[in-house]
Scaffold this motif. Sequence first.
Motif, PDB file in Angstrom:
ATOM      1  N   ASP A  28       7.758  15.787  -0.568  1.00  0.00           N
ATOM      2  CA  ASP A  28       8.442  15.843   0.736  1.00  0.00           C
ATOM      3  C   ASP A  28       8.870  14.447   1.184  1.00  0.00           C
ATOM      4  OD1 ASP A  28       8.229  18.526   1.077  1.00  0.00           O
ATOM      5  OD2 ASP A  28       6.490  18.450   2.425  1.00  0.00           O
ATOM      6  N   ALA A  29       7.955  13.491   1.018  1.00  0.00           N
ATOM      7  CA  ALA A  29       8.245  12.118   1.446  1.00  0.00           C
ATOM      8  C   ALA A  29       9.392  11.534   0.619  1.00  0.00           C
ATOM      9  CB  ALA A  29       6.989  11.248   1.317  1.00  0.00           C
ATOM     10  N   GLN A  30       9.411  11.845  -0.694  1.00  0.00           N
ATOM     11  CA  GLN A  30      10.501  11.353  -1.540  1.00  0.00           C
ATOM     12  C   GLN A  30      11.836  11.944  -1.101  1.00  0.00           C
ATOM     13  OE1 GLN A  30      10.215   9.093  -4.532  1.00  0.00           O
ATOM     14  NE2 GLN A  30       8.679   8.693  -2.983  1.00  0.00           N
ATOM     15  N   ALA A  31      11.820  13.235  -0.782  1.00  0.00           N
ATOM     16  CA  ALA A  31      13.068  13.885  -0.337  1.00  0.00           C
ATOM     17  C   ALA A  31      13.567  13.230   0.950  1.00  0.00           C
ATOM     18  CB  ALA A  31      12.843  15.376  -0.145  1.00  0.00           C
ATOM     19  N   ALA A  32      12.640  12.968   1.872  1.00  0.00           N
ATOM     20  CA  ALA A  32      13.039  12.352   3.146  1.00  0.00           C
ATOM     21  C   ALA A  32      13.555  10.926   2.903  1.00  0.00           C
ATOM     22  CB  ALA A  32      11.850  12.330   4.104  1.00  0.00           C
ATOM     23  N   MET A  33      12.878  10.196   2.013  1.00  0.00           N
ATOM     24  CA  MET A  33      13.287   8.810   1.759  1.00  0.00           C
ATOM     25  C   MET A  33      14.666   8.746   1.109  1.00  0.00           C
ATOM     26  SD  MET A  33      11.670   5.932  -0.749  1.00  0.00           S
ATOM     27  CE  MET A  33      12.386   6.674  -2.204  1.00  0.00           C
ATOM     28  N   TRP A  34      14.874   9.561   0.054  1.00  0.00           N
ATOM     29  CA  TRP A  34      16.162   9.469  -0.644  1.00  0.00           C
ATOM     30  C   TRP A  34      17.297   9.994   0.226  1.00  0.00           C
ATOM     31  CZ3 TRP A  34      16.620   5.984  -4.054  1.00  0.00           C
ATOM     32  CH2 TRP A  34      15.598   5.706  -4.967  1.00  0.00           C
ATOM     33  N   ALA A  35      17.001  10.965   1.088  1.00  0.00           N
ATOM     34  CA  ALA A  35      18.028  11.437   2.026  1.00  0.00           C
ATOM     35  C   ALA A  35      18.396  10.304   2.989  1.00  0.00           C
ATOM     36  CB  ALA A  35      17.523  12.653   2.791  1.00  0.00           C
ATOM     37  N   ASP A  36      17.387   9.556   3.414  1.00  0.00           N
ATOM     38  CA  ASP A  36      17.612   8.453   4.343  1.00  0.00           C
ATOM     39  C   ASP A  36      18.419   7.333   3.675  1.00  0.00           C
ATOM     40  OD1 ASP A  36      17.312   7.048   6.693  1.00  0.00           O
ATOM     41  OD2 ASP A  36      15.454   6.068   6.047  1.00  0.00           O
ATOM     42  N   ILE A  37      18.106   7.050   2.418  1.00  0.00           N
ATOM     43  CA  ILE A  37      18.831   5.986   1.707  1.00  0.00           C
ATOM     44  C   ILE A  37      20.285   6.412   1.474  1.00  0.00           C
ATOM     45  CG2 ILE A  37      18.946   4.692  -0.484  1.00  0.00           C
ATOM     46  CD1 ILE A  37      15.856   4.769  -0.526  1.00  0.00           C
ATOM     47  N   LEU A  62      -2.719  10.520   2.057  1.00  0.00           N
ATOM     48  CA  LEU A  62      -2.933  11.240   0.793  1.00  0.00           C
ATOM     49  C   LEU A  62      -2.418  10.450  -0.413  1.00  0.00           C
ATOM     50  CD1 LEU A  62      -1.855  14.875   1.845  1.00  0.00           C
ATOM     51  CD2 LEU A  62      -4.181  13.955   1.619  1.00  0.00           C
ATOM     52  N   PHE A  63      -1.608   9.414  -0.162  1.00  0.00           N
ATOM     53  CA  PHE A  63      -1.004   8.648  -1.268  1.00  0.00           C
ATOM     54  C   PHE A  63      -1.851   7.426  -1.635  1.00  0.00           C
ATOM     55  CE2 PHE A  63       3.073   9.843   1.234  1.00  0.00           C
ATOM     56  CZ  PHE A  63       2.864  11.183   0.949  1.00  0.00           C
ATOM     57  N   ALA A  64      -2.889   7.170  -0.859  1.00  0.00           N
ATOM     58  CA  ALA A  64      -3.678   5.942  -1.048  1.00  0.00           C
ATOM     59  C   ALA A  64      -4.512   6.018  -2.328  1.00  0.00           C
ATOM     60  CB  ALA A  64      -4.584   5.724   0.157  1.00  0.00           C
ATOM     61  N   GLY A  65      -4.827   4.863  -2.866  1.00  0.00           N
ATOM     62  CA  GLY A  65      -5.666   4.820  -4.059  1.00  0.00           C
ATOM     63  C   GLY A  65      -5.774   3.397  -4.559  1.00  0.00           C
ATOM     64  N   GLN A 121       0.861  -1.189   0.000  1.00  0.00           N
ATOM     65  CA  GLN A 121       0.000   0.000   0.000  1.00  0.00           C
ATOM     66  C   GLN A 121       0.896   1.236   0.000  1.00  0.00           C
ATOM     67  OE1 GLN A 121      -3.481  -0.198   0.456  1.00  0.00           O
ATOM     68  NE2 GLN A 121      -3.399  -2.432   0.514  1.00  0.00           N
ATOM     69  N   ALA A 122       0.606   2.182  -0.903  1.00  0.00           N
ATOM     70  CA  ALA A 122       1.424   3.406  -0.951  1.00  0.00           C
ATOM     71  C   ALA A 122       1.415   4.113   0.404  1.00  0.00           C
ATOM     72  CB  ALA A 122       0.899   4.333  -2.041  1.00  0.00           C
ATOM     73  N   SER A 123       0.277   4.093   1.079  1.00  0.00           N
ATOM     74  CA  SER A 123       0.188   4.806   2.360  1.00  0.00           C
ATOM     75  C   SER A 123       1.065   4.150   3.431  1.00  0.00           C
ATOM     76  CB  SER A 123      -1.263   4.890   2.825  1.00  0.00           C
ATOM     77  OG  SER A 123      -1.895   3.655   2.655  1.00  0.00           O
ATOM     78  N   ASP A 124       1.342   2.849   3.298  1.00  0.00           N
ATOM     79  CA  ASP A 124       2.265   2.195   4.238  1.00  0.00           C
ATOM     80  C   ASP A 124       3.713   2.423   3.827  1.00  0.00           C
ATOM     81  OD1 ASP A 124       0.135   1.121   5.576  1.00  0.00           O
ATOM     82  OD2 ASP A 124       0.247  -0.834   4.571  1.00  0.00           O
ATOM     83  N   ARG A 125       3.956   2.357   2.518  1.00  0.00           N
ATOM     84  CA  ARG A 125       5.353   2.367   2.068  1.00  0.00           C
ATOM     85  C   ARG A 125       6.074   3.646   2.448  1.00  0.00           C
ATOM     86  NH1 ARG A 125       6.818   0.310  -3.650  1.00  0.00           N
ATOM     87  NH2 ARG A 125       8.785   1.155  -2.875  1.00  0.00           N
ATOM     88  N   TRP A 126       5.345   4.784   2.435  1.00  0.00           N
ATOM     89  CA  TRP A 126       6.013   6.045   2.750  1.00  0.00           C
ATOM     90  C   TRP A 126       5.579   6.615   4.101  1.00  0.00           C
ATOM     91  CZ3 TRP A 126       4.724   4.958  -2.456  1.00  0.00           C
ATOM     92  CH2 TRP A 126       5.835   4.722  -3.267  1.00  0.00           C
ATOM     93  N   ALA A 127       4.954   5.766   4.936  1.00  0.00           N
ATOM     94  CA  ALA A 127       4.440   6.244   6.237  1.00  0.00           C
ATOM     95  C   ALA A 127       5.574   6.784   7.116  1.00  0.00           C
ATOM     96  CB  ALA A 127       3.698   5.122   6.950  1.00  0.00           C
ATOM     97  N   ALA A 128       6.754   6.184   6.993  1.00  0.00           N
ATOM     98  CA  ALA A 128       7.866   6.620   7.848  1.00  0.00           C
ATOM     99  C   ALA A 128       8.403   7.984   7.413  1.00  0.00           C
ATOM    100  CB  ALA A 128       8.988   5.588   7.796  1.00  0.00           C
ATOM    101  N   TYR A 129       8.000   8.452   6.209  1.00  0.00           N
ATOM    102  CA  TYR A 129       8.581   9.685   5.658  1.00  0.00           C
ATOM    103  C   TYR A 129       7.566  10.803   5.496  1.00  0.00           C
ATOM    104  CZ  TYR A 129      12.368   6.458   4.622  1.00  0.00           C
ATOM    105  OH  TYR A 129      13.369   5.534   4.738  1.00  0.00           O
ATOM    106  N   SER A 130       6.361  10.611   6.042  1.00  0.00           N
ATOM    107  CA  SER A 130       5.327  11.624   5.845  1.00  0.00           C
ATOM    108  C   SER A 130       4.369  11.608   7.024  1.00  0.00           C
ATOM    109  CB  SER A 130       4.554  11.316   4.560  1.00  0.00           C
ATOM    110  OG  SER A 130       3.478  12.208   4.403  1.00  0.00           O
ATOM    111  N   ASP A 131       3.834  12.775   7.377  1.00  0.00           N
ATOM    112  CA  ASP A 131       2.773  12.756   8.393  1.00  0.00           C
ATOM    113  C   ASP A 131       1.390  12.757   7.748  1.00  0.00           C
ATOM    114  OD1 ASP A 131       2.950  15.340   7.550  1.00  0.00           O
ATOM    115  OD2 ASP A 131       3.631  16.166   9.468  1.00  0.00           O
ATOM    116  N   ARG A 132       1.338  12.718   6.395  1.00  0.00           N
ATOM    117  CA  ARG A 132       0.041  12.620   5.702  1.00  0.00           C
ATOM    118  C   ARG A 132       0.015  11.465   4.689  1.00  0.00           C
ATOM    119  NH1 ARG A 132      -2.823  17.383   4.877  1.00  0.00           N
ATOM    120  NH2 ARG A 132      -4.542  15.898   4.734  1.00  0.00           N
TER     121      ARG A 132
END
Length: 252
Positions: free
Chosen positions: A221-230, A141-144, A127-138
């Motif tokens: 924002d979530a992508q920026a946080a994820m790629w910074a983390d990686i 909004l990615f669910a679908g 689920q998109a909402s799970d995959r980026w949950a660690a990098y976003s407080d919303r």
Amino acid sequence: MTERLPWRQAQELIEKHTGPALSARPVQEGYNSELSVVINNSVFVKGMRVDHPRVWTQERERQINPHVRDFSARLLWSEVSGGWDLNGFEFLDGRQATYTPSSSDLGLIVTMMDQWPPAPDDVELKQASDRWAAYSDRPELFAGRWLAHTDWSPSNVLVVNGTARMLDWAWPTTGARWIDPACWIVWLIASGHTPAQAEAWANRLEAFATAPTESVTAFADAQAAMWADIGEHAPHPGLAAAAAHWTRHRTG
Ligand SMILES: Nc1ncnc2c1ncn2[C@@H]1O[C@H](COP(=O)(O)OP(=O)(O)OP(=O)(O)O)[C@@H](O)[C@H]1O
Ligand SMILES: [Mg+2]
């Protein structure tokens, strides 16, 4: 990163399906599979030992294949025995896509992405909402209910006879329909596009052009946080900077 193993360790299992291997060309691109080889110029074999921590991705690729085969590679056979989990795909004779601003592959990729189907009901998906949950407080909004690939490394896009094909459906995800164009944007920026140029490509897809601004900004924002983390483990050195550039562009 997974170390490649010599394909001959699985030769007998492969030849059960291909007949005698008259030629075998190990594939260098990609780094998640333990075995990656083209046999007789007709079958691409991708495999992992059954004790590999990500061996579940092999089963995921088998399950999703009937839903993506028209714009990916067809799965011809599978073999799970002798400690191996192997998938044999039709070999596609193409070249890796180029994401630079002048590339004529970009239009082919838009045409391909326009064919993405809704998420199938009979396949277990991330689920998109799970995959980026660690990098976003919303993350909600990615669910679908649309199918998303999410790994837009150009090594996963082959250009074959003037069409783009998407390989490596190891992490099929259900999410908003604009998720894939949004993931692609980060790679486009890392390949030399300005954020505005990259968004212009994504905007050729109606799903992205009509996506809620707030949701896409939260995803950037979530992508920026994820790629910074990686960080330095990223498959391309410019991804963290590209994602940061995109989010600055959207938030001013
Ligand atoms: N059906 C195919 N026909 C021809 N070449 C292929 C095919 N499938 C994959 N390849 C080539 O093999 C490479 C590795 O394949 P793939 O990306 O599926 O495996 P991977 O090892 O899991 O990669 P990654 O590390 O990107 O997850 C691709 O980048 C592509 O160059
Ligand atoms: Mg790959």
